[in-house]
Design a protein around this motif. Sequence first.
Motif, PDB file in Angstrom:
ATOM      1  N   UNK A 175       8.756  -0.626 -10.253  1.00 33.11           N
ATOM      2  CA  UNK A 175       8.816  -0.813  -8.807  1.00 33.11           C
ATOM      3  C   UNK A 175       7.882   0.171  -8.126  1.00 33.11           C
ATOM      4  N   UNK A 176       7.422  -0.231  -6.954  1.00 26.83           N
ATOM      5  CA  UNK A 176       6.598   0.630  -6.109  1.00 26.83           C
ATOM      6  C   UNK A 176       7.266   0.687  -4.740  1.00 26.83           C
ATOM      7  N   UNK A 177       7.426   1.878  -4.187  1.00 28.30           N
ATOM      8  CA  UNK A 177       8.156   2.082  -2.946  1.00 28.30           C
ATOM      9  C   UNK A 177       7.207   2.528  -1.837  1.00 28.30           C
ATOM     10  N   UNK A 178       7.409   1.956  -0.648  1.00 28.55           N
ATOM     11  CA  UNK A 178       6.608   2.287   0.523  1.00 28.55           C
ATOM     12  C   UNK A 178       7.553   2.568   1.690  1.00 28.55           C
ATOM     13  N   UNK A 179       7.346   3.664   2.385  1.00 27.86           N
ATOM     14  CA  UNK A 179       8.196   4.007   3.523  1.00 27.86           C
ATOM     15  C   UNK A 179       7.499   3.676   4.836  1.00 27.86           C
ATOM     16  N   UNK A 180       8.288   3.187   5.778  1.00 24.66           N
ATOM     17  CA  UNK A 180       7.880   2.999   7.175  1.00 24.66           C
ATOM     18  C   UNK A 180       6.626   2.142   7.329  1.00 24.66           C
ATOM     19  N   UNK A 181       6.531   1.092   6.517  1.00 23.99           N
ATOM     20  CA  UNK A 181       5.458   0.103   6.671  1.00 23.99           C
ATOM     21  C   UNK A 181       6.126  -1.257   6.877  1.00 23.99           C
ATOM     22  N   UNK A 182       6.385  -1.569   8.126  1.00 18.29           N
ATOM     23  CA  UNK A 182       7.150  -2.770   8.446  1.00 18.29           C
ATOM     24  C   UNK A 182       6.356  -4.036   8.147  1.00 18.29           C
ATOM     25  N   UNK A 183       7.096  -5.078   7.744  1.00 21.24           N
ATOM     26  CA  UNK A 183       6.522  -6.410   7.520  1.00 21.24           C
ATOM     27  C   UNK A 183       5.371  -6.384   6.516  1.00 21.24           C
ATOM     28  N   UNK A 184       5.550  -5.654   5.431  1.00 21.69           N
ATOM     29  CA  UNK A 184       4.514  -5.630   4.399  1.00 21.69           C
ATOM     30  C   UNK A 184       4.372  -7.000   3.754  1.00 21.69           C
ATOM     31  N   UNK A 185       3.134  -7.346   3.382  1.00 22.71           N
ATOM     32  CA  UNK A 185       2.841  -8.552   2.623  1.00 22.71           C
ATOM     33  C   UNK A 185       2.234  -8.127   1.289  1.00 22.71           C
ATOM     34  N   UNK A 186       2.091  -9.072   0.374  1.00 23.39           N
ATOM     35  CA  UNK A 186       1.534  -8.724  -0.930  1.00 23.39           C
ATOM     36  C   UNK A 186       0.110  -8.183  -0.805  1.00 23.39           C
ATOM     37  N   UNK A 187      -0.622  -8.654   0.165  1.00 24.00           N
ATOM     38  CA  UNK A 187      -1.995  -8.170   0.365  1.00 24.00           C
ATOM     39  C   UNK A 187      -2.037  -6.685   0.743  1.00 24.00           C
ATOM     40  N   UNK A 188      -0.922  -6.151   1.229  1.00 23.65           N
ATOM     41  CA  UNK A 188      -0.863  -4.743   1.623  1.00 23.65           C
ATOM     42  C   UNK A 188      -0.539  -3.817   0.454  1.00 23.65           C
ATOM     43  N   UNK A 189      -0.208  -4.377  -0.686  1.00 24.90           N
ATOM     44  CA  UNK A 189       0.345  -3.574  -1.783  1.00 24.90           C
ATOM     45  C   UNK A 189      -0.691  -2.781  -2.567  1.00 24.90           C
ATOM     46  N   UNK A 190      -1.967  -2.965  -2.246  1.00 24.79           N
ATOM     47  CA  UNK A 190      -2.997  -2.225  -2.974  1.00 24.79           C
ATOM     48  C   UNK A 190      -3.081  -0.761  -2.537  1.00 24.79           C
ATOM     49  N   UNK A 191      -2.427  -0.411  -1.433  1.00 24.51           N
ATOM     50  CA  UNK A 191      -2.442   0.980  -0.983  1.00 24.51           C
ATOM     51  C   UNK A 191      -1.595   1.836  -1.924  1.00 24.51           C
ATOM     52  N   UNK A 192      -1.780   3.136  -1.827  1.00 22.44           N
ATOM     53  CA  UNK A 192      -1.011   4.051  -2.674  1.00 22.44           C
ATOM     54  C   UNK A 192       0.456   4.019  -2.277  1.00 22.44           C
ATOM     55  N   UNK A 193       1.322   3.872  -3.261  1.00 23.34           N
ATOM     56  CA  UNK A 193       2.757   3.857  -2.993  1.00 23.34           C
ATOM     57  C   UNK A 193       3.269   5.277  -2.777  1.00 23.34           C
ATOM     58  N   UNK A 194       4.366   5.396  -2.049  1.00 25.13           N
ATOM     59  CA  UNK A 194       4.998   6.705  -1.873  1.00 25.13           C
ATOM     60  C   UNK A 194       5.696   7.160  -3.146  1.00 25.13           C
ATOM     61  N   UNK A 195       6.104   6.200  -3.981  1.00 22.03           N
ATOM     62  CA  UNK A 195       6.669   6.533  -5.291  1.00 22.03           C
ATOM     63  C   UNK A 195       6.616   5.297  -6.174  1.00 22.03           C
ATOM     64  N   UNK A 196       6.325   5.504  -7.453  1.00 21.57           N
ATOM     65  CA  UNK A 196       6.364   4.442  -8.449  1.00 21.57           C
ATOM     66  C   UNK A 196       7.364   4.835  -9.525  1.00 21.57           C
ATOM     67  N   UNK A 197       8.146   3.875  -9.988  1.00 21.31           N
ATOM     68  CA  UNK A 197       9.189   4.160 -10.968  1.00 21.31           C
ATOM     69  C   UNK A 197       9.149   3.122 -12.077  1.00 21.31           C
ATOM     70  N   UNK A 198       9.095   3.578 -13.315  1.00 17.69           N
ATOM     71  CA  UNK A 198       9.254   2.705 -14.470  1.00 17.69           C
ATOM     72  C   UNK A 198      10.745   2.577 -14.764  1.00 17.69           C
TER      73      UNK A 198
END
Length: 208
Positions: free
Chosen positions: A102-125
């Motif tokens: 999973x990849x977690x993003x804080x305070x980015x409302x209405x994210x779409x898949x196209x927005x997911x290329x940015x750096x995540x606030x945390x990634x967890x295996x």
Amino acid sequence: MCSHGHSHNCAAEHIPEVSGDDVHRYDMVSYIDMERVTTLNESVDGAGKKVFKVMENRDDKTEFVESDCDHELLFNIPFTGHVRLTGLSIIGDEDGSHPAKIRLFKDREAMAFDDCSIEADQEIDLKQDPRGLVDYPLKASKFGNVHHLSILIAANFGEDETKVYYIGLRGEFQHEFRQRVAIATYESRAQLKDHKNEIPDGITKSLF
């Protein structure tokens, strides 16, 4: 869908399992603005918000969300106020449909898949965890003050689709947290008026 060209360079951390009386409490569901929760790529409209159950119902396998055209799911989770998030739990199936990353993003409302290329606030295996015994701590520096959380399930354990039964969030509503800190700070201060009768006479007389 999300770009898969970005690298994942975070090492998998050792995540301990907890059970019995030591189990963490995932009570933040009461602070989720459930009417505004959206899930992208869900096979059934509205199914994604049903995985945010009270902790006591996390073993209920009658309600779940399954991805549609591939393995990715993207949850946009608004809260009713600012919250402090400290951990999460995810329950999937016992097969390859269980989320693996999973990849977690804080305070980015209405994210779409196209927005997911940015750096995540945390990634967890993730581990395969059909009973919800694994707790995943969140970074205090990133999730100490959050009003919106996006969770991207970026990979599973090999199936074409991903299935999720439960997502639990651990933390505190900011008002409650700040109130407890203020009370603890107040009580930790030595109040002179509380000890005025304990001051030795000798010390009092030496001041004059």
